[in-house]
Design a protein around this motif. Structure first.
Motif, PDB file in Angstrom:
ATOM      1  N   VAL A 112       0.856  -1.178   0.000  1.00 43.51           N
ATOM      2  CA  VAL A 112       0.000   0.000   0.000  1.00 43.51           C
ATOM      3  C   VAL A 112       0.899   1.236   0.000  1.00 43.51           C
ATOM      4  CG1 VAL A 112      -1.653   1.307   1.398  1.00 43.51           C
ATOM      5  CG2 VAL A 112      -1.916  -1.170   1.124  1.00 43.51           C
ATOM      6  N   ASP A 113       0.523   2.224  -0.794  1.00 40.54           N
ATOM      7  CA  ASP A 113       1.307   3.456  -0.889  1.00 40.54           C
ATOM      8  C   ASP A 113       1.413   4.160   0.459  1.00 40.54           C
ATOM      9  OD1 ASP A 113       1.622   3.108  -3.632  1.00 40.54           O
ATOM     10  OD2 ASP A 113      -0.069   4.412  -4.145  1.00 40.54           O
ATOM     11  N   ASP A 114       2.544   4.800   0.673  1.00 40.89           N
ATOM     12  CA  ASP A 114       2.733   5.626   1.877  1.00 40.89           C
ATOM     13  C   ASP A 114       1.678   6.731   1.905  1.00 40.89           C
ATOM     14  OD1 ASP A 114       4.956   4.146   2.604  1.00 40.89           O
ATOM     15  OD2 ASP A 114       6.382   5.541   1.688  1.00 40.89           O
ATOM     16  N   MET A 161      -1.373   6.497   3.007  1.00 36.78           N
ATOM     17  CA  MET A 161      -2.753   6.017   3.032  1.00 36.78           C
ATOM     18  C   MET A 161      -3.163   5.801   4.492  1.00 36.78           C
ATOM     19  SD  MET A 161      -3.641   6.045  -0.061  1.00 36.78           S
ATOM     20  CE  MET A 161      -4.937   4.963  -0.567  1.00 36.78           C
ATOM     21  N   PRO A 162      -4.460   5.776   4.778  1.00 30.66           N
ATOM     22  CA  PRO A 162      -4.910   5.609   6.164  1.00 30.66           C
ATOM     23  C   PRO A 162      -4.869   4.159   6.652  1.00 30.66           C
ATOM     24  CG  PRO A 162      -6.785   6.001   4.725  1.00 30.66           C
ATOM     25  CD  PRO A 162      -5.554   6.127   3.875  1.00 30.66           C
ATOM     26  N   PHE A 163      -4.099   3.312   5.993  1.00 29.62           N
ATOM     27  CA  PHE A 163      -3.945   1.906   6.375  1.00 29.62           C
ATOM     28  C   PHE A 163      -2.651   1.410   5.739  1.00 29.62           C
ATOM     29  CE2 PHE A 163      -6.694   2.533   2.762  1.00 29.62           C
ATOM     30  CZ  PHE A 163      -6.050   1.818   1.773  1.00 29.62           C
ATOM     31  N   THR A 164      -2.178   0.271   6.185  1.00 28.66           N
ATOM     32  CA  THR A 164      -0.969  -0.332   5.617  1.00 28.66           C
ATOM     33  C   THR A 164      -1.271  -1.779   5.252  1.00 28.66           C
ATOM     34  OG1 THR A 164      -0.201  -1.028   7.794  1.00 28.66           O
ATOM     35  CG2 THR A 164       0.582   1.114   6.994  1.00 28.66           C
ATOM     36  N   GLY A 165      -0.395  -2.371   4.476  1.00 21.90           N
ATOM     37  CA  GLY A 165      -0.555  -3.769   4.116  1.00 21.90           C
ATOM     38  C   GLY A 165      -0.183  -4.022   2.678  1.00 21.90           C
ATOM     39  N   VAL A 166      -0.667  -5.136   2.177  1.00 18.90           N
ATOM     40  CA  VAL A 166      -0.436  -5.537   0.792  1.00 18.90           C
ATOM     41  C   VAL A 166      -1.772  -5.500   0.073  1.00 18.90           C
ATOM     42  CG1 VAL A 166       0.291  -7.424  -0.725  1.00 18.90           C
ATOM     43  CG2 VAL A 166       1.555  -6.955   1.385  1.00 18.90           C
ATOM     44  N   GLU A 167      -1.755  -4.881  -1.102  1.00 19.80           N
ATOM     45  CA  GLU A 167      -2.992  -4.794  -1.870  1.00 19.80           C
ATOM     46  C   GLU A 167      -2.876  -5.584  -3.160  1.00 19.80           C
ATOM     47  OE1 GLU A 167      -4.113  -1.082  -3.841  1.00 19.80           O
ATOM     48  OE2 GLU A 167      -2.107  -0.316  -3.437  1.00 19.80           O
ATOM     49  N   ILE A 168      -4.016  -6.040  -3.616  1.00 20.28           N
ATOM     50  CA  ILE A 168      -4.137  -6.728  -4.893  1.00 20.28           C
ATOM     51  C   ILE A 168      -4.712  -5.727  -5.885  1.00 20.28           C
ATOM     52  CG2 ILE A 168      -6.456  -7.605  -4.375  1.00 20.28           C
ATOM     53  CD1 ILE A 168      -5.690 -10.172  -5.852  1.00 20.28           C
ATOM     54  N   GLY A 169      -4.300  -5.851  -7.138  1.00 26.74           N
ATOM     55  CA  GLY A 169      -4.824  -4.937  -8.145  1.00 26.74           C
ATOM     56  C   GLY A 169      -4.733  -5.526  -9.539  1.00 26.74           C
ATOM     57  N   TRP A 170      -5.321  -4.826 -10.493  1.00 29.13           N
ATOM     58  CA  TRP A 170      -5.332  -5.251 -11.890  1.00 29.13           C
ATOM     59  C   TRP A 170      -5.666  -4.052 -12.748  1.00 29.13           C
ATOM     60  CZ3 TRP A 170      -8.300  -7.266  -7.987  1.00 29.13           C
ATOM     61  CH2 TRP A 170      -9.582  -6.713  -7.849  1.00 29.13           C
ATOM     62  N   ARG A 171      -5.238  -4.122 -13.983  1.00 26.81           N
ATOM     63  CA  ARG A 171      -5.603  -3.145 -15.017  1.00 26.81           C
ATOM     64  C   ARG A 171      -5.532  -3.878 -16.346  1.00 26.81           C
ATOM     65  NH1 ARG A 171      -1.915   1.998 -15.418  1.00 26.81           N
ATOM     66  NH2 ARG A 171      -2.325   1.805 -13.210  1.00 26.81           N
ATOM     67  N   GLU A 207      -3.666 -10.975   5.500  1.00 25.91           N
ATOM     68  CA  GLU A 207      -4.729 -10.117   4.977  1.00 25.91           C
ATOM     69  C   GLU A 207      -4.246  -9.525   3.658  1.00 25.91           C
ATOM     70  OE1 GLU A 207      -7.525  -6.920   6.980  1.00 25.91           O
ATOM     71  OE2 GLU A 207      -5.513  -6.081   6.705  1.00 25.91           O
ATOM     72  N   ILE A 208      -5.175  -9.411   2.718  1.00 23.76           N
ATOM     73  CA  ILE A 208      -4.899  -8.741   1.452  1.00 23.76           C
ATOM     74  C   ILE A 208      -5.997  -7.709   1.251  1.00 23.76           C
ATOM     75  CG2 ILE A 208      -4.664  -9.002  -1.047  1.00 23.76           C
ATOM     76  CD1 ILE A 208      -3.585 -11.835  -0.514  1.00 23.76           C
ATOM     77  N   LEU A 209      -5.601  -6.533   0.832  1.00 21.94           N
ATOM     78  CA  LEU A 209      -6.509  -5.407   0.646  1.00 21.94           C
ATOM     79  C   LEU A 209      -6.719  -5.131  -0.837  1.00 21.94           C
ATOM     80  CD1 LEU A 209      -4.714  -3.059   3.188  1.00 21.94           C
ATOM     81  CD2 LEU A 209      -6.638  -4.587   3.651  1.00 21.94           C
ATOM     82  N   ALA A 210      -7.774  -4.429  -1.153  1.00 23.26           N
ATOM     83  CA  ALA A 210      -8.013  -3.922  -2.502  1.00 23.26           C
ATOM     84  C   ALA A 210      -8.674  -2.563  -2.367  1.00 23.26           C
ATOM     85  CB  ALA A 210      -8.881  -4.865  -3.307  1.00 23.26           C
ATOM     86  N   VAL A 211      -8.244  -1.635  -3.197  1.00 21.36           N
ATOM     87  CA  VAL A 211      -8.734  -0.263  -3.144  1.00 21.36           C
ATOM     88  C   VAL A 211      -9.157   0.162  -4.544  1.00 21.36           C
ATOM     89  CG1 VAL A 211      -8.074   2.138  -2.695  1.00 21.36           C
ATOM     90  CG2 VAL A 211      -7.164   0.306  -1.252  1.00 21.36           C
ATOM     91  N   PRO A 243      -5.743  10.700   0.185  1.00 18.59           N
ATOM     92  CA  PRO A 243      -5.049  11.974   0.434  1.00 18.59           C
ATOM     93  C   PRO A 243      -4.163  12.425  -0.728  1.00 18.59           C
ATOM     94  CG  PRO A 243      -4.058  10.201   1.724  1.00 18.59           C
ATOM     95  CD  PRO A 243      -5.278   9.629   1.067  1.00 18.59           C
ATOM     96  N   SER A 244      -3.870  11.530  -1.666  1.00 19.26           N
ATOM     97  CA  SER A 244      -3.013  11.901  -2.795  1.00 19.26           C
ATOM     98  C   SER A 244      -3.807  12.400  -3.999  1.00 19.26           C
ATOM     99  CB  SER A 244      -2.150  10.701  -3.215  1.00 19.26           C
ATOM    100  OG  SER A 244      -2.956   9.684  -3.784  1.00 19.26           O
ATOM    101  N   VAL A 245      -5.130  12.433  -3.886  1.00 16.89           N
ATOM    102  CA  VAL A 245      -5.988  12.816  -5.003  1.00 16.89           C
ATOM    103  C   VAL A 245      -6.683  14.136  -4.668  1.00 16.89           C
ATOM    104  CG1 VAL A 245      -8.008  12.135  -6.370  1.00 16.89           C
ATOM    105  CG2 VAL A 245      -6.342  10.409  -5.649  1.00 16.89           C
ATOM    106  N   PRO A 246      -6.668  15.091  -5.601  1.00 18.13           N
ATOM    107  CA  PRO A 246      -7.371  16.360  -5.340  1.00 18.13           C
ATOM    108  C   PRO A 246      -8.882  16.151  -5.257  1.00 18.13           C
ATOM    109  CG  PRO A 246      -6.515  16.307  -7.595  1.00 18.13           C
ATOM    110  CD  PRO A 246      -6.040  15.055  -6.911  1.00 18.13           C
TER     111      PRO A 246
END
Length: 166
Positions: A73-75, A77-87, A117-121, A149-152
């Motif tokens: 997870v990016d620095d 963010m309001p949580f920490t861990g490992v996230e899963i993603g796709w594009r 635990e695995i996260l997804a955002v 917090p990184s998005v306007p």
């Protein structure tokens, strides 16, 4: 098939990152240089940690269609861990590739990395990705939803958080 990145992936990856529909829920379009730099970063992080973003290829055709995998997870963010993603490229949407690739990534995270635990955002408006999250067994508690917090200010700021604890 999930695999390491190849030079032949750079052009279709750049095309995906210049497609407004592909990046509708992710933010600004990327230049070719930014897109190429992202692959170099993916490869370096994978080498360093032993996991990261894999290229996704259709087995029958060998066509590169996007990425999936696990990342820290990016620095900030309001949580920490490992996230899963796709594009995935638009041409790959609606064929079940995202779900299949996500399941393989999830299995790697659970079985090989032994993550607890695995996260997804994703953005609150990205209903397609949220559907994939549910199909792979992830759940959402609306109390965990947050403003990135990184998005306007704007439609991409509100995000939802899904979790799975194997």
């Amino acid at each position: 098939m999930l695999r390491r990145w190849q030079d032949s992936d750079l052009e279709p990856w750049a095309a995906m990152n210049a497609d407004p529909e592909v990046l509708e829920h992710l933010g600004d379009l990327l230049t070719r240089e930014q897109s190429d730099a992202s692959v170099a970063r993916f490869q370096a992080e994978f080498d360093q940690r032993g996991y990261g973003w894999w290229a996704v290829e259709v087995l029958d055709t060998g066509q590169f269609i996007g990425f999936t995998g696990l990342d820290q997870v990016d620095d900030g963010m309001p949580f920490t861990g490992v996230e899963i993603g796709w594009r995935l490229a638009r041409s790959a949407w609606g064929h079940g590739y995202a779900t299949e690739a996500a399941r393989a990534s999830l299995a790697y995270g659970c079985e090989t990395l032994e993550l607890r635990e695995i996260l997804a955002v994703t953005t609150a408006t990205n209903l397609r990705s949220q559907a994939v999250m549910r199909r792979i067994g992830m759940t959402r508690d609306p109390a965990d939803d947050f403003d990135d917090p990184s998005v306007p200010e704007g439609p991409l700021r509100r995000n939802v958080l899904y979790r799975i604890r194997p």
